[in-house]
Design a protein around this motif. Structure first.
Motif, PDB file in Angstrom:
ATOM      1  N   THR A   1       2.800  11.636  52.329  1.00 59.27           N
ATOM      2  CA  THR A   1       2.022  10.562  52.938  1.00 59.27           C
ATOM      3  C   THR A   1       0.624  11.050  53.314  1.00 59.27           C
ATOM      4  OG1 THR A   1       4.051   9.566  53.820  1.00 59.27           O
ATOM      5  CG2 THR A   1       1.978   8.875  54.802  1.00 59.27           C
ATOM      6  N   ALA A   2       0.563  12.253  53.858  1.00 56.29           N
ATOM      7  CA  ALA A   2      -0.735  12.811  54.248  1.00 56.29           C
ATOM      8  C   ALA A   2      -1.641  13.000  53.041  1.00 56.29           C
ATOM      9  CB  ALA A   2      -0.529  14.138  54.967  1.00 56.29           C
ATOM     10  N   LEU A   3      -1.066  13.321  51.888  1.00 53.14           N
ATOM     11  CA  LEU A   3      -1.860  13.568  50.699  1.00 53.14           C
ATOM     12  C   LEU A   3      -2.272  12.298  49.964  1.00 53.14           C
ATOM     13  CD1 LEU A   3      -0.129  16.673  49.032  1.00 53.14           C
ATOM     14  CD2 LEU A   3      -2.320  16.597  50.236  1.00 53.14           C
ATOM     15  N   PHE A   4      -1.369  11.308  49.903  1.00 52.89           N
ATOM     16  CA  PHE A   4      -1.574  10.201  48.973  1.00 52.89           C
ATOM     17  C   PHE A   4      -1.752   8.828  49.625  1.00 52.89           C
ATOM     18  CE2 PHE A   4       1.059  13.383  46.713  1.00 52.89           C
ATOM     19  CZ  PHE A   4       0.157  13.713  45.700  1.00 52.89           C
ATOM     20  N   ALA A   5      -1.381   8.663  50.880  1.00 51.30           N
ATOM     21  CA  ALA A   5      -1.427   7.328  51.488  1.00 51.30           C
ATOM     22  C   ALA A   5      -2.841   6.940  51.900  1.00 51.30           C
ATOM     23  CB  ALA A   5      -0.504   7.268  52.699  1.00 51.30           C
ATOM     24  N   ASN A   6      -3.036   5.655  52.091  1.00 48.65           N
ATOM     25  CA  ASN A   6      -4.294   5.132  52.617  1.00 48.65           C
ATOM     26  C   ASN A   6      -4.543   5.742  53.992  1.00 48.65           C
ATOM     27  OD1 ASN A   6      -6.212   3.292  53.966  1.00 48.65           O
ATOM     28  ND2 ASN A   6      -5.910   2.001  52.171  1.00 48.65           N
ATOM     29  N   LYS A   7      -5.769   6.152  54.237  1.00 50.23           N
ATOM     30  CA  LYS A   7      -6.070   6.858  55.485  1.00 50.23           C
ATOM     31  C   LYS A   7      -5.798   5.998  56.718  1.00 50.23           C
ATOM     32  CE  LYS A   7     -11.012   5.716  55.342  1.00 50.23           C
ATOM     33  NZ  LYS A   7     -12.387   6.282  55.333  1.00 50.23           N
ATOM     34  N   LYS A   8      -5.787   4.662  56.547  1.00 46.96           N
ATOM     35  CA  LYS A   8      -5.553   3.765  57.678  1.00 46.96           C
ATOM     36  C   LYS A   8      -4.090   3.785  58.143  1.00 46.96           C
ATOM     37  CE  LYS A   8      -9.274   0.532  56.563  1.00 46.96           C
ATOM     38  NZ  LYS A   8      -9.617  -0.871  56.244  1.00 46.96           N
ATOM     39  N   ILE A   9      -3.176   4.217  57.282  1.00 46.64           N
ATOM     40  CA  ILE A   9      -1.763   4.246  57.687  1.00 46.64           C
ATOM     41  C   ILE A   9      -1.206   5.669  57.721  1.00 46.64           C
ATOM     42  CG2 ILE A   9      -1.304   1.929  56.792  1.00 46.64           C
ATOM     43  CD1 ILE A   9       0.168   3.348  54.450  1.00 46.64           C
ATOM     44  N   ARG A  10      -2.015   6.649  57.413  1.00 46.23           N
ATOM     45  CA  ARG A  10      -1.497   8.024  57.384  1.00 46.23           C
ATOM     46  C   ARG A  10      -0.943   8.425  58.740  1.00 46.23           C
ATOM     47  NH1 ARG A  10      -6.485  10.974  54.239  1.00 46.23           N
ATOM     48  NH2 ARG A  10      -6.110  10.022  52.176  1.00 46.23           N
ATOM     49  N   ARG A  11      -1.747   8.211  59.779  1.00 43.84           N
ATOM     50  CA  ARG A  11      -1.325   8.660  61.112  1.00 43.84           C
ATOM     51  C   ARG A  11      -0.048   7.959  61.554  1.00 43.84           C
ATOM     52  NH1 ARG A  11      -4.874   8.424  66.739  1.00 43.84           N
ATOM     53  NH2 ARG A  11      -3.234   9.325  68.068  1.00 43.84           N
ATOM     54  N   THR A  12      -0.007   6.629  61.364  1.00 48.46           N
ATOM     55  CA  THR A  12       1.181   5.872  61.781  1.00 48.46           C
ATOM     56  C   THR A  12       2.427   6.324  61.038  1.00 48.46           C
ATOM     57  OG1 THR A  12      -0.171   3.927  62.297  1.00 48.46           O
ATOM     58  CG2 THR A  12       2.181   3.560  61.921  1.00 48.46           C
ATOM     59  N   THR A  13       2.306   6.454  59.722  1.00 47.11           N
ATOM     60  CA  THR A  13       3.464   6.818  58.906  1.00 47.11           C
ATOM     61  C   THR A  13       3.917   8.246  59.169  1.00 47.11           C
ATOM     62  OG1 THR A  13       2.524   5.372  57.198  1.00 47.11           O
ATOM     63  CG2 THR A  13       4.400   6.723  56.578  1.00 47.11           C
ATOM     64  N   ILE A  14       2.948   9.160  59.262  1.00 46.85           N
ATOM     65  CA  ILE A  14       3.309  10.553  59.527  1.00 46.85           C
ATOM     66  C   ILE A  14       3.970  10.691  60.893  1.00 46.85           C
ATOM     67  CG2 ILE A  14       2.357  12.852  59.938  1.00 46.85           C
ATOM     68  CD1 ILE A  14       0.226  12.199  57.816  1.00 46.85           C
ATOM     69  N   LEU A  15       3.402  10.024  61.904  1.00 51.45           N
ATOM     70  CA  LEU A  15       4.004  10.092  63.239  1.00 51.45           C
ATOM     71  C   LEU A  15       5.420   9.520  63.229  1.00 51.45           C
ATOM     72  CD1 LEU A  15       1.021   9.124  65.597  1.00 51.45           C
ATOM     73  CD2 LEU A  15       2.125  11.369  65.351  1.00 51.45           C
ATOM     74  N   ALA A  16       5.632   8.440  62.468  1.00 50.05           N
ATOM     75  CA  ALA A  16       6.966   7.844  62.394  1.00 50.05           C
ATOM     76  C   ALA A  16       7.959   8.794  61.733  1.00 50.05           C
ATOM     77  CB  ALA A  16       6.902   6.524  61.626  1.00 50.05           C
ATOM     78  N   LEU A  17       7.555   9.421  60.631  1.00 51.21           N
ATOM     79  CA  LEU A  17       8.442  10.359  59.944  1.00 51.21           C
ATOM     80  C   LEU A  17       8.710  11.596  60.807  1.00 51.21           C
ATOM     81  CD1 LEU A  17       6.958  10.094  56.341  1.00 51.21           C
ATOM     82  CD2 LEU A  17       9.271   9.446  57.038  1.00 51.21           C
ATOM     83  N   VAL A  18       7.686  12.066  61.495  1.00 56.22           N
ATOM     84  CA  VAL A  18       7.871  13.221  62.390  1.00 56.22           C
ATOM     85  C   VAL A  18       8.783  12.833  63.555  1.00 56.22           C
ATOM     86  CG1 VAL A  18       6.705  14.763  64.009  1.00 56.22           C
ATOM     87  CG2 VAL A  18       5.703  14.329  61.751  1.00 56.22           C
ATOM     88  N   ALA A  19       8.608  11.622  64.089  1.00 56.15           N
ATOM     89  CA  ALA A  19       9.458  11.166  65.191  1.00 56.15           C
ATOM     90  C   ALA A  19      10.923  11.094  64.752  1.00 56.15           C
ATOM     91  CB  ALA A  19       8.990   9.792  65.676  1.00 56.15           C
ATOM     92  N   ILE A  20      11.166  10.555  63.554  1.00 54.52           N
ATOM     93  CA  ILE A  20      12.534  10.496  63.030  1.00 54.52           C
ATOM     94  C   ILE A  20      13.097  11.897  62.873  1.00 54.52           C
ATOM     95  CG2 ILE A  20      13.916   9.880  60.997  1.00 54.52           C
ATOM     96  CD1 ILE A  20      12.014   7.494  60.613  1.00 54.52           C
ATOM     97  N   SER A  21      12.269  12.821  62.381  1.00 55.06           N
ATOM     98  CA  SER A  21      12.729  14.204  62.200  1.00 55.06           C
ATOM     99  C   SER A  21      13.028  14.870  63.537  1.00 55.06           C
ATOM    100  CB  SER A  21      11.658  14.997  61.439  1.00 55.06           C
ATOM    101  OG  SER A  21      11.391  14.412  60.183  1.00 55.06           O
ATOM    102  N   VAL A  22      12.176  14.639  64.522  1.00 51.55           N
ATOM    103  CA  VAL A  22      12.385  15.239  65.846  1.00 51.55           C
ATOM    104  C   VAL A  22      13.646  14.674  66.495  1.00 51.55           C
ATOM    105  CG1 VAL A  22      11.451  15.401  68.187  1.00 51.55           C
ATOM    106  CG2 VAL A  22       9.957  15.779  66.209  1.00 51.55           C
ATOM    107  N   ILE A  23      13.851  13.372  66.390  1.00 48.54           N
ATOM    108  CA  ILE A  23      15.062  12.756  66.948  1.00 48.54           C
ATOM    109  C   ILE A  23      16.299  13.290  66.249  1.00 48.54           C
ATOM    110  CG2 ILE A  23      16.319  10.582  67.192  1.00 48.54           C
ATOM    111  CD1 ILE A  23      13.572   9.196  67.463  1.00 48.54           C
ATOM    112  N   ASN A  24      16.211  13.404  64.919  1.00 50.40           N
ATOM    113  CA  ASN A  24      17.337  13.953  64.160  1.00 50.40           C
ATOM    114  C   ASN A  24      17.611  15.396  64.547  1.00 50.40           C
ATOM    115  OD1 ASN A  24      18.261  13.425  60.650  1.00 50.40           O
ATOM    116  ND2 ASN A  24      19.353  14.440  62.298  1.00 50.40           N
ATOM    117  N   LEU A  25      16.537  16.159  64.753  1.00 48.97           N
ATOM    118  CA  LEU A  25      16.693  17.556  65.155  1.00 48.97           C
ATOM    119  C   LEU A  25      17.288  17.651  66.551  1.00 48.97           C
ATOM    120  CD1 LEU A  25      16.195  20.545  64.540  1.00 48.97           C
ATOM    121  CD2 LEU A  25      13.886  20.277  65.473  1.00 48.97           C
ATOM    122  N   GLY A  26      16.799  16.811  67.467  1.00 49.48           N
ATOM    123  CA  GLY A  26      17.349  16.827  68.821  1.00 49.48           C
ATOM    124  C   GLY A  26      18.827  16.471  68.827  1.00 49.48           C
TER     125      GLY A  26
END
Length: 427
Positions: free
Chosen positions: A395-420
């Motif tokens: 997402t960071a490499l290929f997505a539109n810059k307007k949604i990169r932050r939102t999408t990356i934060l969402a994927l990281v949040a899912i990963s952190v919740i899964n890790l927790g």
């Protein structure tokens, strides 16, 4: 109620059922008449005709149920009359369909079906007749969408499931390692079947689907590939970017569904053990996707037509690559477990997330490793978390810059919740 029906004469019950079923079939033919009333279609009979055909078959059958001479004679008389109808229909109206004629023969045969066969069977016959006669336009539309390659693909799908799989030997190729031609092919069949069903739905049922359906079916097909495709497409989008972001996260939610299905097929004990955690992750990731899509109004909504860019999952190269990866991951996993134990598997599961995790997970679920269920659970979720991080990188490499932050934060949040969840539940 059951006791009441048991007190009724059996002939009365069967007669009423044959009459009702014949009438239903006749009513469906009446509807065809109404649809074609402006055409010279010369359809054979409607509600009364088909009802009387069913009653005639019932009478002739019960008068001689053993020899069935009367029933057979009635069949030939009906065939003669239907033959005359077909002759004039084909000659005068240039209509060559046999649907109504075959339906009339089936209606005539309802009596022996109802009297001699279990209820589930003749009800199935009635439902099938009603569906087939009513779905003519659907079948025509479906056939227009299919090409020769699709029929070849369907034939391959039947071949690999019904013919090749039962014929393969179950003996291990390497002593001490549970990997056989049957297990390799079974893994290919299961993963390809899930992808193939998703592929068919996207191609034929939801051909003009928007991004929501793409996220759902694409996640079943392959969440990493779907993330990459949607990220690239978002770069040229002018509106509805929150829909792209939400659909990417929805594809990740469907990845959990896909893996849960694989667990249920390959390792039911592990599936039941992990079921609450998978349900939790499905709900959390789907909730985040819905929030981004419908409540985070970054711009105006748009219905984006999405063309199917996925390769057919039954293509030879796709199947060959999966089979090779399955064997490689199985051998690597056995080697790592044998030499480094659960610690080695723990570290290895983080690494496989940068590739297609399906071959690794299918080998992990099927393999007979000398490790605990807890270690299997940890390896499963760590591979998933690693793969989610890979999606964030795409997402960071290929997505539109307007949604990169939102999408990356969402994927990281899912990963952190899964890790927790992983740490709390299994460490």
């Amino acid at each position: 109620m059951k006791e009441y029906f048991e007190t009724l004469p059996p002939n009365l019950v069967s007669f009423i059922m044959v009459t009702i079923f014949s009438l239903l079939i006749g009513l469906s033919q009446r509807r065809l008449h109404l649809q074609n009333e402006n055409e010279n279609s010369m359809l054979f009979g409607t509600d009364r005709t088909f009802t009387l055909i069913g009653i005639l078959g019932y009478i002739l059958y019960i008068l001689d149920p053993a020899g069935m001479l009367l029933f057979g004679g009635g069949f030939f008389i009906l065939a003669f009359l239907l033959g005359i109808n077909y002759y004039f229909k084909s000659k005068l109206a240039q209509k060559f369909g046999l649907t109504s004629i075959v339906t009339a023969f089936i209606t005539y045969s309802l009596a022996p079906l109802v009297i001699t066969q279990p209820s589930w069977f003749y009800l199935l016959v009635i439902v099938t007749i009603l569906l087939i006669t009513e779905m003519k336009e659907t079948f025509i539309s479906f056939a227009k969408k299919m090409n020769n390659d699709e029929f070849v693909t369907l034939a391959k799908f039947i071949l690999i499931i019904g013919i090749v799989l039962p014929m393969l030997p179950t003996e291990d190729l390497i002593p001490g390692i549970a990997i056989s031609p049957r297990s390799i092919w079974l893994s290919l069949v299961v993963v390809s079947s899930i992808s193939y069903i998703s592929y068919l739905l996207k191609r034929f049922v939801f051909q003009d689907s928007g991004l929501l359906v793409t996220g759902i079916l694409g996640g079943l097909y392959g969440s990493t590939a779907t993330t990459l495709i949607l990220s690239r497409k978002s770069k040229t989008a002018n509106a509805g970017l929150n829909q792209y972001a939400g659909s990417i996260i929805l594809a990740t939610s469907m990845m959990y569904v896909r893996i849960l299905i694989m667990l249920a097929i390959f390792n039911l004990d592990l599936c039941l053990h992990l079921l609450p955690y998978f349900i939790l992750m499905i709900a959390i990731s789907a909730g985040i996707a819905v929030f981004i899509r419908y409540f985070k109004h970054t711009d105006s909504a748009v219905h984006e037509h999405f063309e199917n860019d996925d390769k057919n999952p039954l293509e030879f190269r796709v199947a060959l690559m999966f089979s090779i990866l399955f064997v490689v991951f199985t051998l690597l996993t056995y080697y790592i477990v044998q030499n480094f134990g659960e610690t080695g598997l723990n570290r290895f599961s983080w690494i496989v997330g940068i590739s297609d995790i399906n071959p690794f997970l299918t080998s992990l679920f099927q393999g007979k490793f000398d490790i605990s269920m807890q270690a299997l659970s940890i390896a499963t979720f760590q591979a998933i978390i690693s793969n989610n991080i890979l999606k964030a990188f795409y997402t960071a490499l290929f997505a539109n810059k307007k949604i990169r932050r939102t999408t990356i934060l969402a994927l990281v949040a899912i990963s952190v919740i899964n890790l927790g969840m992983l740490v709390v539940a299994f460490y």
